[in-house]
Design a protein around this motif. Structure first.
Motif, PDB file in Angstrom:
ATOM      1  N   LEU A 173       0.833  -1.209   0.000  1.00  0.00           N
ATOM      2  CA  LEU A 173       0.000   0.000   0.000  1.00  0.00           C
ATOM      3  C   LEU A 173       0.862   1.250   0.000  1.00  0.00           C
ATOM      4  O   LEU A 173       0.608   2.189  -0.769  1.00  0.00           O
ATOM      5  N   ALA A 181      -5.496   1.286  -4.628  1.00  0.00           N
ATOM      6  CA  ALA A 181      -5.827   0.946  -3.241  1.00  0.00           C
ATOM      7  C   ALA A 181      -7.211   0.324  -3.121  1.00  0.00           C
ATOM      8  O   ALA A 181      -7.437  -0.529  -2.258  1.00  0.00           O
ATOM      9  N   TYR A 240      -7.741  -3.288  -1.513  1.00  0.00           N
ATOM     10  CA  TYR A 240      -8.598  -3.476  -0.338  1.00  0.00           C
ATOM     11  C   TYR A 240      -9.616  -4.587  -0.576  1.00  0.00           C
ATOM     12  O   TYR A 240      -9.821  -5.465   0.273  1.00  0.00           O
ATOM     13  N   LEU A 292      -7.994  -7.888  -0.253  1.00  0.00           N
ATOM     14  CA  LEU A 292      -7.671  -8.256   1.132  1.00  0.00           C
ATOM     15  C   LEU A 292      -8.894  -8.782   1.873  1.00  0.00           C
ATOM     16  O   LEU A 292      -8.811  -9.786   2.584  1.00  0.00           O
ATOM     17  N   ILE A 293     -10.023  -8.107   1.724  1.00  0.00           N
ATOM     18  CA  ILE A 293     -11.185  -8.521   2.526  1.00  0.00           C
ATOM     19  C   ILE A 293     -11.808  -9.819   2.020  1.00  0.00           C
ATOM     20  O   ILE A 293     -12.682 -10.384   2.688  1.00  0.00           O
ATOM     21  N   TYR A 298     -10.310 -12.140   7.179  1.00  0.00           N
ATOM     22  CA  TYR A 298     -11.091 -10.905   7.277  1.00  0.00           C
ATOM     23  C   TYR A 298     -12.571 -11.156   7.028  1.00  0.00           C
ATOM     24  O   TYR A 298     -13.302 -10.260   6.596  1.00  0.00           O
ATOM     25  N   ARG A 346     -12.392  -6.926   9.711  1.00  0.00           N
ATOM     26  CA  ARG A 346     -12.368  -5.912   8.659  1.00  0.00           C
ATOM     27  C   ARG A 346     -12.213  -4.510   9.251  1.00  0.00           C
ATOM     28  O   ARG A 346     -11.561  -3.641   8.656  1.00  0.00           O
ATOM     29  N   MET A 384      -9.169  -2.033   8.363  1.00  0.00           N
ATOM     30  CA  MET A 384      -9.354  -0.662   7.901  1.00  0.00           C
ATOM     31  C   MET A 384      -8.524   0.311   8.736  1.00  0.00           C
ATOM     32  O   MET A 384      -7.896   1.236   8.193  1.00  0.00           O
ATOM     33  N   LEU A 401      -4.877  -0.078   7.544  1.00  0.00           N
ATOM     34  CA  LEU A 401      -4.655   0.520   6.232  1.00  0.00           C
ATOM     35  C   LEU A 401      -4.672   2.045   6.324  1.00  0.00           C
ATOM     36  O   LEU A 401      -3.816   2.731   5.747  1.00  0.00           O
ATOM     37  N   ARG A 402      -5.648   2.564   7.039  1.00  0.00           N
ATOM     38  CA  ARG A 402      -5.762   4.025   7.180  1.00  0.00           C
ATOM     39  C   ARG A 402      -4.548   4.593   7.897  1.00  0.00           C
ATOM     40  O   ARG A 402      -4.009   5.639   7.504  1.00  0.00           O
ATOM     41  N   ILE A 445     -10.484   3.685  -1.393  1.00  0.00           N
ATOM     42  CA  ILE A 445     -10.882   2.588  -0.502  1.00  0.00           C
ATOM     43  C   ILE A 445     -12.286   2.838   0.036  1.00  0.00           C
ATOM     44  O   ILE A 445     -13.143   1.948   0.047  1.00  0.00           O
ATOM     45  N   THR A 489     -15.961   0.525   0.088  1.00  0.00           N
ATOM     46  CA  THR A 489     -16.213  -0.093   1.383  1.00  0.00           C
ATOM     47  C   THR A 489     -17.713  -0.205   1.631  1.00  0.00           C
ATOM     48  O   THR A 489     -18.445   0.785   1.496  1.00  0.00           O
TER      49      THR A 489
END
Length: 239
Positions: free
Chosen positions: A36, A48, A52, A55-56, A61, A67, A71, A74-75, A97, A101
């Motif tokens: 990332l 991104a 994301y 990944l989920i 996750y 999740r 988040m 990542l943030r 992202i 979401t």
């Protein structure tokens, strides 16, 4: 939920980095912080969103709580990247992202509410600087004595506000974000500083070599050409 799927090229990059990343010694679920940071810093923040979503889809996750934690991590990586590359690319990445979401997965906490540039912030920032730089900080401080605005920014903001806050990402994870962001900008002197920092906080030479290879894979994927970069063997005598 957005129904886009990750591109075959990005999937290959993820798989290659996971294979190369020194997970047994650095730890699980850290490789994606490197990707990332490197891709965002190398000018591909729009990826991104797909990253994301990829990944989920992973089984770890599958729960809401997992999740939410993902988040936050990542943030936080993107928040820390602001101190390395500026706000625009990390902002673009987190907005991408957020756009994919699911409403039920939105994570609306703020990690730095109530932050102050006070004595505690100064102490924390200075302590982390000293851990990474040690006696090498003296030479940099000589420059900061002449350019005091940058000395203040370094201690109070770059390190105090961003990089010494380890409530979400620990010190090792923070250095993964920092080294990736610096390499993507083709900054060999600072790459050397942060390879040295990685060694000082406990990464082995082999870990550093593997991490640098992973960052190079991401930067090549982004189409960015780098000049000659120091390797960990070049800075080992300074550790």
């Amino acid at each position: 939920m957005d129904e886009r799927s990750i591109s075959a090229e990005l999937l290959r990059l993820c798989n290659k980095v996971q294979q190369e990343f020194p997970t047994p010694t650095i730890g699980e679920e850290k490789w994606f912080l490197l990707i990332l940071s490197a891709l965002t810093s190398a000018g591909k923040p729009g990826l991104a969103a797909d990253f994301y979503l990829h990944l989920i889809e992973q089984p770890q996750y599958s729960s809401f709580q997992a999740r939410q934690q993902l988040m936050r991590r990542l943030r936080e990586a993107l928040v820390k990247a602001v101190s390395i590359i500026g706000v625009c690319r990390p902002l673009e990445a987190i907005m991408c992202i957020d756009a994919v979401t699911a409403e039920g997965d939105k994570e609306r906490t703020c990690s730095r509410e109530g932050w102050r540039a006070d004595d505690e912030n100064h102490r924390r920032g200075t302590d982390w600087l000293m851990k990474l730089y040690g006696d090498n900080l003296k030479q940099i401080d000589e420059i900061f004595n002449n350019q005091r605005d940058f000395g203040w920014i370094s201690r109070e903001i770059t390190y105090g506000l961003y990089l010494s806050d380890h409530t979400i990402l620990d010190g090792a994870e923070t250095e993964l974000v920092v080294l990736s962001g610096i390499m993507a900008q083709d900054l060999p002197k600072m790459v050397g500083w942060h390879l040295r920092a990685c060694r000082r906080i406990g990464f082995s030479m082999e870990d550093c070599e593997a991490i640098q290879r992973c960052i190079e894979l991401c930067i090549e994927f982004a189409g960015v050409h780098l000049g000659p970069m120091p390797k960990v063997k070049d800075i080992e005598h300074e550790v």
